[in-house]
Write an enzyme that holds these catalytic residues in place. Structure first.
Site, mmCIF file in Angstrom:
data_model
loop_
_atom_site.group_PDB
_atom_site.id
_atom_site.type_symbol
_atom_site.label_atom_id
_atom_site.label_comp_id
_atom_site.label_asym_id
_atom_site.label_seq_id
_atom_site.Cartn_x
_atom_site.Cartn_y
_atom_site.Cartn_z
ATOM 1 N N GLY A 128 0.808 -1.217 0.000
ATOM 2 C CA GLY A 128 0.000 0.000 0.000
ATOM 3 C C GLY A 128 0.840 1.266 0.000
ATOM 4 O O GLY A 128 0.531 2.228 -0.703
ATOM 5 N N CYS A 144 1.607 1.443 12.756
ATOM 6 C CA CYS A 144 2.922 2.031 12.502
ATOM 7 C C CYS A 144 3.282 3.070 13.556
ATOM 8 O O CYS A 144 4.440 3.448 13.682
ATOM 9 C CB CYS A 144 2.996 2.615 11.094
ATOM 10 S SG CYS A 144 1.440 3.085 10.401
HETATM 11 C C1 LIG Z 1 -5.190 2.929 4.779
HETATM 12 C C2 LIG Z 1 -3.822 2.344 4.614
HETATM 13 N N1 LIG Z 1 -3.080 2.713 3.571
HETATM 14 C C3 LIG Z 1 -1.845 2.228 3.355
HETATM 15 C C4 LIG Z 1 -1.293 1.310 4.225
HETATM 16 C C5 LIG Z 1 0.103 0.829 3.977
HETATM 17 O O1 LIG Z 1 0.094 -0.457 3.386
HETATM 18 P P1 LIG Z 1 1.425 -1.347 3.445
HETATM 19 O O2 LIG Z 1 1.597 -1.786 4.854
HETATM 20 O O3 LIG Z 1 1.123 -2.489 2.494
HETATM 21 O O4 LIG Z 1 2.529 -0.511 2.935
HETATM 22 C C6 LIG Z 1 -2.030 0.893 5.336
HETATM 23 C C7 LIG Z 1 -1.441 -0.045 6.318
HETATM 24 O O5 LIG Z 1 -1.720 0.000 7.496
HETATM 25 C C8 LIG Z 1 -3.335 1.413 5.533
HETATM 26 O O6 LIG Z 1 -4.084 1.070 6.580
#
Ligand SMILES: Cc1ncc(COP(=O)(O)O)c(C=O)c1O
Length: 381
Positions: free
Chosen positions: A71, A324
């Site tokens: 993401g 995070c």
């Molecule tokens: C809304 C949203 N966007 C992006 C991400 C990031 O995705 P990734 O962990 O695959 O980089 C997350 C992960 O928590 C998310 O909740």
């Protein structure tokens, strides 16, 4: 090891139990999809199958997907890829977003604002998840080149009216991107009828292996590659593909979209039940449209981190905000942006249920939560 009840599916998801057997098969395909001999051709075949499966499940063309690492990469590629594309009109340098985006969107936009002179307008979602839609309409003018607004908010579960957002943005000729990472598999949507120009997805929110993602880029939308090198992904994302994760992503998306999403009725019953026993409990944005699996609570007089640790000791894994940012003592930036005080933000707890969450899990969690809140309140008197 004691098994815990996992109630944090917006952070990540356990592997689908049926995935294990498939992974053993995929492990036999170890070649580089760019090599032209046998092992490379097998890898290329698996990559093609994964791309075709994913695009079919999402209802788009295989050529409209850029497969990548997740993401965060998809969001960065959409935002910076649009900004640096050759065809971007330099007069359309205004970007509209919200104040509750994931850091991978918020920081990518902040970077363009600081280093490239982009004008970034953040339309606020306020307390109780009230979004300033009128403010959004007022900000749309001919200088808007890009809109990036998520489909579903990861902490509160708030669902943006994405179809209307796209319709209005297209009237001024803006390209619209949406971070759909939390929406996939939790709510039904149709990318083509929403008419989004770009959409981001991640494997580890849908019970697949970590490290795979996809950015949907509608045919005719131009973006620049951020990672240059080999010609993979039709020159839009260099690097040898993470075949194992991508194959699992495709398998899990097909599986997930065939399953019933978590029911909001179970979530609502949970909220109504605990409210009867816990005074001063608020459910964030409860009268707004929300992800059916997400319950964001604020409990007066309770420190969310202490509650989280006490719950962990009792075998329940939950969150106080985005994964995070856990480990950092600061309260959720998203809640502060929404206008909650530091104290309110520190009293929050996020529950996100998943495909294996049972009524029994919810009942035992509720009982433990009620006991712990009573105990923690007693200690602080
Ligand atoms: C809304 C949203 N966007 C992006 C991400 C990031 O995705 P990734 O962990 O695959 O980089 C997350 C992960 O928590 C998310 O909740």
């Amino acid at each position: 090891m004691k098994t815990s009840v996992f109630l944090d599916h917006n952070a990540t998801t356990p592997f689908h139990p049926e995935l294990h057997g498939h992974v053993t098969e995929w492990l036999k395909v170890w070649g580089n999809a760019s090599s032209i001999y046998g092992s490379g051709r097998s890898a290329k075949r698996l990559l093609r199958e994964s791309r075709n499966g994913l695009s079919k499940a999402l209802g788009v063309s295989p050529l409209e997907l850029i497969l990548n690492s997740g993401g965060s990469e998809s969001n960065n590629l959409a935002i910076k890829g649009w900004w640096y594309s050759q065809s971007r009109d330099p007069l359309k340098s205004k970007i509209i977003t919200s104040n509750v985006e994931h850091p991978s969107v918020a920081e990518a936009l902040g970077w363009l604002e600081k280093n490239e002179g982009a004008e970034v307008v953040r339309i606020p979602v306020c307390r109780e998840s009230k979004w300033d839609y009128k403010g959004y309409l007022a900000a749309l003018d001919q200088s808007v080149g890009f809109v990036s607004i998520m489909m579903a908010q990861n902490e509160t579960g708030f669902l943006f009216p994405i179809e209307d957002i796209v319709k209005e943005a297209h009237k001024v000729g803006a390209v619209v991107h949406s971070d759909c990472v939390q929406a996939l598999g939790k709510i039904p949507f149709d990318l083509k009828s929403i008419n989004l120009d770009m959409a981001s997805f991640s494997s580890h929110k849908v019970y697949a292996l970590k490290g795979a993602g996809a950015l949907y880029v509608k045919k005719g939308t131009e973006i620049n590659s951020l990672i240059t090198g080999g010609g993979q992904e039709r020159q839009r994302r260099a690097g040898t593909e993470n075949l194992l994760s991508l194959a699992s992503f495709n398998w899990a998306v097909e599986k997930r979209l065939g399953e019933e999403p978590f029911s909001s009725v179970i979530r609502d019953n949970f909220e109504n039940n605990i409210r009867k026993s816990i005074d001063g409990l608020r459910v964030t944005g409860e009268s707004e449209k929300r992800l059916p699996n997400t319950s964001h609570l604020m409990i007066d007089g309770i420190d969310g981190e202490s509650l989280l640790m006490a719950l962990d000791l009792k075998g329940f894994e939950v969150s106080t905000g985005a994964a995070c940012s856990s480990g950092r003592p600061e309260p959720s930036q998203i809640l502060l942006n929404m206008g909650y005080s530091k104290k309110e933000a520190q009293s929050s707890l996020r529950l996100s249920f998943g495909r294996c969450t049972t009524q029994e899990h919810i009942d035992s969690f509720s009982k433990t939560l009620i006991e712990l809140v009573e105990r923690l309140r007693g200690l602080s008197q």
